[in-house]
Scaffold this motif. Sequence first.
Motif, PDB file in Angstrom:
ATOM      1  N   ALA A 645     -80.457  47.452  85.131  1.00 22.56           N
ATOM      2  CA  ALA A 645     -81.662  46.846  84.568  1.00 22.56           C
ATOM      3  C   ALA A 645     -82.375  46.153  85.724  1.00 22.56           C
ATOM      4  CB  ALA A 645     -81.314  45.845  83.473  1.00 22.56           C
ATOM      5  N   GLY A 646     -83.596  46.573  86.016  1.00 20.16           N
ATOM      6  CA  GLY A 646     -84.321  46.061  87.179  1.00 20.16           C
ATOM      7  C   GLY A 646     -85.356  45.020  86.791  1.00 20.16           C
ATOM      8  N   ILE A 647     -85.376  43.928  87.553  1.00 17.46           N
ATOM      9  CA  ILE A 647     -86.322  42.836  87.315  1.00 17.46           C
ATOM     10  C   ILE A 647     -87.045  42.551  88.619  1.00 17.46           C
ATOM     11  CG2 ILE A 647     -86.594  40.415  86.652  1.00 17.46           C
ATOM     12  CD1 ILE A 647     -84.047  40.717  84.987  1.00 17.46           C
ATOM     13  N   ALA A 648     -88.360  42.525  88.568  1.00 17.25           N
ATOM     14  CA  ALA A 648     -89.167  42.396  89.779  1.00 17.25           C
ATOM     15  C   ALA A 648     -89.421  40.936  90.140  1.00 17.25           C
ATOM     16  CB  ALA A 648     -90.506  43.107  89.600  1.00 17.25           C
ATOM     17  N   GLY A 649     -89.551  40.704  91.435  1.00 21.92           N
ATOM     18  CA  GLY A 649     -90.125  39.487  91.991  1.00 21.92           C
ATOM     19  C   GLY A 649     -89.505  38.189  91.519  1.00 21.92           C
ATOM     20  N   CYS A 650     -90.345  37.160  91.498  1.00 20.48           N
ATOM     21  CA  CYS A 650     -89.934  35.815  91.074  1.00 20.48           C
ATOM     22  C   CYS A 650     -90.939  35.333  90.034  1.00 20.48           C
ATOM     23  CB  CYS A 650     -89.881  34.870  92.271  1.00 20.48           C
ATOM     24  SG  CYS A 650     -89.132  33.267  91.897  1.00 20.48           S
ATOM     25  N   PHE A 651     -90.824  35.913  88.837  1.00 23.05           N
ATOM     26  CA  PHE A 651     -91.760  35.598  87.753  1.00 23.05           C
ATOM     27  C   PHE A 651     -91.092  34.677  86.730  1.00 23.05           C
ATOM     28  CE2 PHE A 651     -93.320  39.909  89.122  1.00 23.05           C
ATOM     29  CZ  PHE A 651     -94.484  39.440  89.720  1.00 23.05           C
ATOM     30  N   GLY A 652     -91.716  34.586  85.569  1.00 25.23           N
ATOM     31  CA  GLY A 652     -91.171  33.714  84.527  1.00 25.23           C
ATOM     32  C   GLY A 652     -91.253  32.257  84.913  1.00 25.23           C
ATOM     33  N   ARG A 653     -92.381  31.855  85.507  1.00 25.82           N
ATOM     34  CA  ARG A 653     -92.509  30.483  85.988  1.00 25.82           C
ATOM     35  C   ARG A 653     -92.384  29.489  84.834  1.00 25.82           C
ATOM     36  NH1 ARG A 653     -94.405  30.391  91.261  1.00 25.82           N
ATOM     37  NH2 ARG A 653     -93.695  28.229  91.176  1.00 25.82           N
ATOM     38  N   LYS A 654     -91.821  28.319  85.136  1.00 21.26           N
ATOM     39  CA  LYS A 654     -91.462  27.350  84.106  1.00 21.26           C
ATOM     40  C   LYS A 654     -92.294  26.070  84.160  1.00 21.26           C
ATOM     41  CE  LYS A 654     -86.791  29.211  84.340  1.00 21.26           C
ATOM     42  NZ  LYS A 654     -86.948  30.047  83.152  1.00 21.26           N
ATOM     43  N   SER A 655     -93.251  26.015  85.077  1.00 21.00           N
ATOM     44  CA  SER A 655     -94.107  24.834  85.191  1.00 21.00           C
ATOM     45  C   SER A 655     -95.409  25.081  84.443  1.00 21.00           C
ATOM     46  CB  SER A 655     -94.398  24.544  86.668  1.00 21.00           C
ATOM     47  OG  SER A 655     -95.248  23.427  86.791  1.00 21.00           O
ATOM     48  N   PRO A 656     -95.693  24.319  83.372  1.00 20.27           N
ATOM     49  CA  PRO A 656     -96.916  24.557  82.590  1.00 20.27           C
ATOM     50  C   PRO A 656     -98.193  24.400  83.401  1.00 20.27           C
ATOM     51  CG  PRO A 656     -95.391  23.106  81.413  1.00 20.27           C
ATOM     52  CD  PRO A 656     -94.869  23.244  82.805  1.00 20.27           C
ATOM     53  N   GLU A 657     -98.135  23.634  84.483  1.00 19.66           N
ATOM     54  CA  GLU A 657     -99.332  23.436  85.298  1.00 19.66           C
ATOM     55  C   GLU A 657     -99.781  24.729  85.986  1.00 19.66           C
ATOM     56  OE1 GLU A 657     -97.541  19.436  84.710  1.00 19.66           O
ATOM     57  OE2 GLU A 657     -96.775  21.426  85.220  1.00 19.66           O
ATOM     58  N   LEU A 658     -98.875  25.675  86.153  1.00 18.24           N
ATOM     59  CA  LEU A 658     -99.212  26.961  86.768  1.00 18.24           C
ATOM     60  C   LEU A 658     -99.616  27.927  85.656  1.00 18.24           C
ATOM     61  CD1 LEU A 658     -96.260  27.146  89.324  1.00 18.24           C
ATOM     62  CD2 LEU A 658     -98.579  26.294  89.714  1.00 18.24           C
ATOM     63  N   ALA A 659    -100.829  27.729  85.144  1.00 18.08           N
ATOM     64  CA  ALA A 659    -101.236  28.397  83.908  1.00 18.08           C
ATOM     65  C   ALA A 659    -101.193  29.912  84.008  1.00 18.08           C
ATOM     66  CB  ALA A 659    -102.638  27.927  83.518  1.00 18.08           C
ATOM     67  N   LEU A 660    -101.570  30.483  85.159  1.00 19.97           N
ATOM     68  CA  LEU A 660    -101.653  31.936  85.268  1.00 19.97           C
ATOM     69  C   LEU A 660    -100.281  32.607  85.301  1.00 19.97           C
ATOM     70  CD1 LEU A 660    -104.572  32.334  87.826  1.00 19.97           C
ATOM     71  CD2 LEU A 660    -104.624  32.801  85.383  1.00 19.97           C
ATOM     72  N   SER A 661     -99.259  31.884  85.732  1.00 19.53           N
ATOM     73  CA  SER A 661     -97.932  32.496  85.838  1.00 19.53           C
ATOM     74  C   SER A 661     -96.917  31.894  84.875  1.00 19.53           C
ATOM     75  CB  SER A 661     -97.406  32.356  87.277  1.00 19.53           C
ATOM     76  OG  SER A 661     -97.381  30.992  87.670  1.00 19.53           O
ATOM     77  N   TYR A 662     -97.307  30.894  84.133  1.00 21.84           N
ATOM     78  CA  TYR A 662     -96.379  30.221  83.222  1.00 21.84           C
ATOM     79  C   TYR A 662     -95.856  31.206  82.181  1.00 21.84           C
ATOM     80  CZ  TYR A 662     -94.653  26.824  79.788  1.00 21.84           C
ATOM     81  OH  TYR A 662     -93.869  26.110  78.902  1.00 21.84           O
ATOM     82  N   GLN A 663     -94.529  31.402  82.187  1.00 26.71           N
ATOM     83  CA  GLN A 663     -93.822  32.260  81.241  1.00 26.71           C
ATOM     84  C   GLN A 663     -94.293  33.715  81.292  1.00 26.71           C
ATOM     85  OE1 GLN A 663     -94.146  30.302  77.398  1.00 26.71           O
ATOM     86  NE2 GLN A 663     -92.509  28.868  77.909  1.00 26.71           N
ATOM     87  N   GLN A 664     -94.892  34.109  82.395  1.00 28.64           N
ATOM     88  CA  GLN A 664     -95.291  35.506  82.575  1.00 28.64           C
ATOM     89  C   GLN A 664     -94.179  36.261  83.296  1.00 28.64           C
ATOM     90  OE1 GLN A 664     -98.237  37.125  81.606  1.00 28.64           O
ATOM     91  NE2 GLN A 664     -98.538  35.266  80.410  1.00 28.64           N
ATOM     92  N   GLY A 665     -93.725  37.343  82.718  1.00 26.49           N
ATOM     93  CA  GLY A 665     -92.678  38.123  83.340  1.00 26.49           C
ATOM     94  C   GLY A 665     -91.297  37.537  83.109  1.00 26.49           C
ATOM     95  N   VAL A 666     -90.347  38.003  83.899  1.00 23.45           N
ATOM     96  CA  VAL A 666     -88.935  37.684  83.712  1.00 23.45           C
ATOM     97  C   VAL A 666     -88.403  36.997  84.966  1.00 23.45           C
ATOM     98  CG1 VAL A 666     -86.656  38.614  83.164  1.00 23.45           C
ATOM     99  CG2 VAL A 666     -88.715  39.714  82.238  1.00 23.45           C
ATOM    100  N   HIS A 667     -87.670  35.907  84.769  1.00 25.25           N
ATOM    101  CA  HIS A 667     -87.085  35.191  85.899  1.00 25.25           C
ATOM    102  C   HIS A 667     -85.657  35.684  86.135  1.00 25.25           C
ATOM    103  CE1 HIS A 667     -85.352  31.440  87.910  1.00 25.25           C
ATOM    104  NE2 HIS A 667     -86.215  31.954  88.761  1.00 25.25           N
TER     105      HIS A 667
END
Length: 697
Positions: A645-667
Motif C-alpha cells: 500500500a503506497g502513500i505519497a509525500g508528507c500529507f495529512g497535515r494536522k495544524s488547522p492554520e495550514l488551511a490548504l493542507s489541513y487533513q488533505q491526503g494521508v500522513h
Amino acid sequence: MTYLTHGTWFGEPDLRRCRYLILMGTQNGSVVNHLPMDLASKMADAQMRGMKLVVVDPVGVNTGSKADEWVPIRPGTDAALSLSMIHVLLNEEGIYDREFLRKFTNGPYLIRRDGHYLRDPQSKKPLVWDASTGRATPFGDSNGGPIALEGRFGINGETAPTAFTLFKEHVQPYTPERVSSITTIPAETIRRLAREFGAAAQIGSTIMIEGHELPFRPAAVNWYRGAIAHKHAMLTGLAIQFLNVIVGAIDVPGGHLGSNPVSETPPLHWSPVSSADGLLIPQGYARRRKPPYPATKVKPPETFDLLDLAPVAPYGTTFFTETLLHPERFKLAYSPEMLIVSRCNPLMTCANPEVMAEALKKFPFVVAFACEMNETARFADLLLPDAHYLERLDAFPNEPTEFMGAGEGEWHWMIRQPALPPRGQARQWVEVLFELADRLGFVGDIYALLNGILDLKEPFAYKSTEKYGWEELADRWAKSWFGPEKGIGWFKENGFIRSGRKTVKEAYPRAFLAPRLPIYLEYFLDAGEEIRKVTRTLGIEWDTDDYQPLVDWKPCPAYGSSRPGYDLFAVNYKLPFHSLSYTAHNGLLAQLSEKSPSAYSILLNADTGRRRGIREGDRIRLETESGLAVEGCAYLTECVHSEVAGIAGCFGRKSPELALSYQQGVHFNTLLPHSLDRIDALSAALDACVRVKVSRL
C-alpha cells in the motif's frame, strides 16, 4: 556508504557517460532528492542517448513508469537482490574487475581465523600475499609485484584467506532461486539483470579524457532512502554499493560518482587520505559530517543522540526520541531543559505524531523558528517568525558535496538574495542564534570553528573579539575565498561566480587516489566488541548483531510473525512536485495535488484491490498490528507491488492554520511506531517498513 567508498556525503551516477543504470529505492532524476532539476535534465539526456534505465522499487508510478524496465520488489529486500546479483557476477559468470579490487580495495588483505587482519609484527600493517615472492608482505611494500586477490595461504602455521575470497564465498548462498522467494523477483530476472549489468560495465575498457587514459565503466547502481529506510540500513546500502565496487564503477567515467570528494581548485582544497590500514578517510570540506570510518571511541553516553554508542553512525537524531521518553534506560546524568527547533517539523516528519508529541512534552521550554504555524510550532513556548527563503540573504548555500553536481563541470558558487524584505519581525534563524551566542559569551568560539571549517584567511577571518552583523559575516567569507574585490556587494550584483572547470582528477578521482575502499569491514568487529563492553557494564540493552565484517540481508521487523489479515506493507514514496513537508500548503501545488490521482490517495495494486472488493475511489483504512491507522481513498494501479500500500509525500497535515493542507491526503508516518529495536544500530536510520491490513469503509 558513500563516505566509505567515495569519501563524500552524496553520490550520483555519471549520467553523461552511463549506459546502464539501476535505481534501487530512489527516484533520482525525476525531480526529487538533491539537485532535482540538474539530475532530471541529465537523466532525460541520458535516456535520449540510449542509456537503459532499470528501476527496482515497490512503487512505479513516477520513475518506474518512465524506465525501460520496472522491477517491483518486496519492500526491505534490496540487499538480498544486490547480494544475489553479486553472487551471479562472482561465482557464476566470473565478471568482476580484478585489477580494481586488487589495487583499490582491501580485498587482498589476509584474514586471521578470528576475522581480523593478519598484520605485520613490526609495522602492524595488514598483510597481503606477494605472488612473485611467495610470501606475505605488508600492503604497499610489494614493490609493484603481483598481489593475490584470491586464495588461501599458509603463514606461520595458519591458513589465511584473502578478504575477497571470504567475500566471494560469503555471497554464494544468495542464489537467485533462494532470493526470488525473498524479493518476489523471478530468478531468471535476477540473473538477467546481473549479466546485463556486468556486460554493460565493459570491464577492462578505457577512455581518454583530456590526455588521461581512465577506466571506463558505463554502468551504475544508485540508491536512496527507499532502499535503506529499514532496520539494517547500512548493511543494505553497502550491499547495493558493492555492486558498483565489484565492477570497478567507483569514481570513474560512466560509473557511480561521489559528490566532489576532491577539490584542487581555489578557493578550497581537499582530498581523502589513507588510514594506517590504507583505507579511505574523507578530509576538509568533504568531512563536514561525521564519517563512519574510522569508528569513534565508544563510551558511556553523554549526549541524547547516543552517538557514543553508535561509533559508525553519521548522525544520531533518531535516538533522541528514545532517550527523551526512556532516559533511565541509557544512564544519562541530566535531562534537557530547552529545545530550539529551527526550520524543521519533527511532529510530521519522524514517526507517529502522538509519540513525537510525548517526546516534545519532556522539554520544559521549547523555542521554535517557523514561517507558518506548523504542527511542531504549536508546541512552542516561544515562537519566533523565521524569514522565508525568499526573504533571506545566504552566502554559498550550494554546498559542493551535496548541491554541486558530481563529475565533469564547473565549480560555481552563488548567493541566495531576498526577493522581498522580511515581513514584520521575521529574521533569519541562524542570525538570531549568532546573537544569542554573543549574549551568552561564546560567539568567539563559533567564529574560531567557522574559520577552520570554511578555511577563512586573514585579513578576513572572523576575529573572536569582534561582533559581526549577518551581512558582514557573508562579506568577509566572500572576500576570504575570492579576493577583496569580490565581497557580498559584488555577489549581489553578479549573483554567482565560476571559480574554474573541474580537472580530470576532480571529476573522476579514483584512478589518482591511493586510499582503498573496504569490502571487508574488519573494523566493525572491534567497534561491536567495544559497544558490548560498555553496554554490559551499564546494563543497557543494545543491538550489535550488525557489527560484522561481511554484509548480509536481514529481515526488518515487519517480516516477523503477524496476525492474519496484516498482509500488506505500507511504504512511502516521493512526488516530483512536492518537497518534504514544506510545500503541502503551497496554493499552486495543493491544486496540482488535487488533480493528481495518486497524491492524496492510497495506492493499491489493481488485482489486490479487486480481490478484496475494493474499487477505485473507495474509502479505505490501513491499520497496523499495534492499532495505528490512517484512512484515505483507494487508487488502483498496476504500478505498485501486489503486497504494498503506497502513500505519497508528507500529507495529512494536522495544524488547522495550514488551511490548504489541513487533513488533505494521508500522513504515512502516523503508521510508524518508534522504538529502539526499529532503529538501525549502525546508521541510526529509523525503520519505515510496517505491515498493515486494509479494510473498506
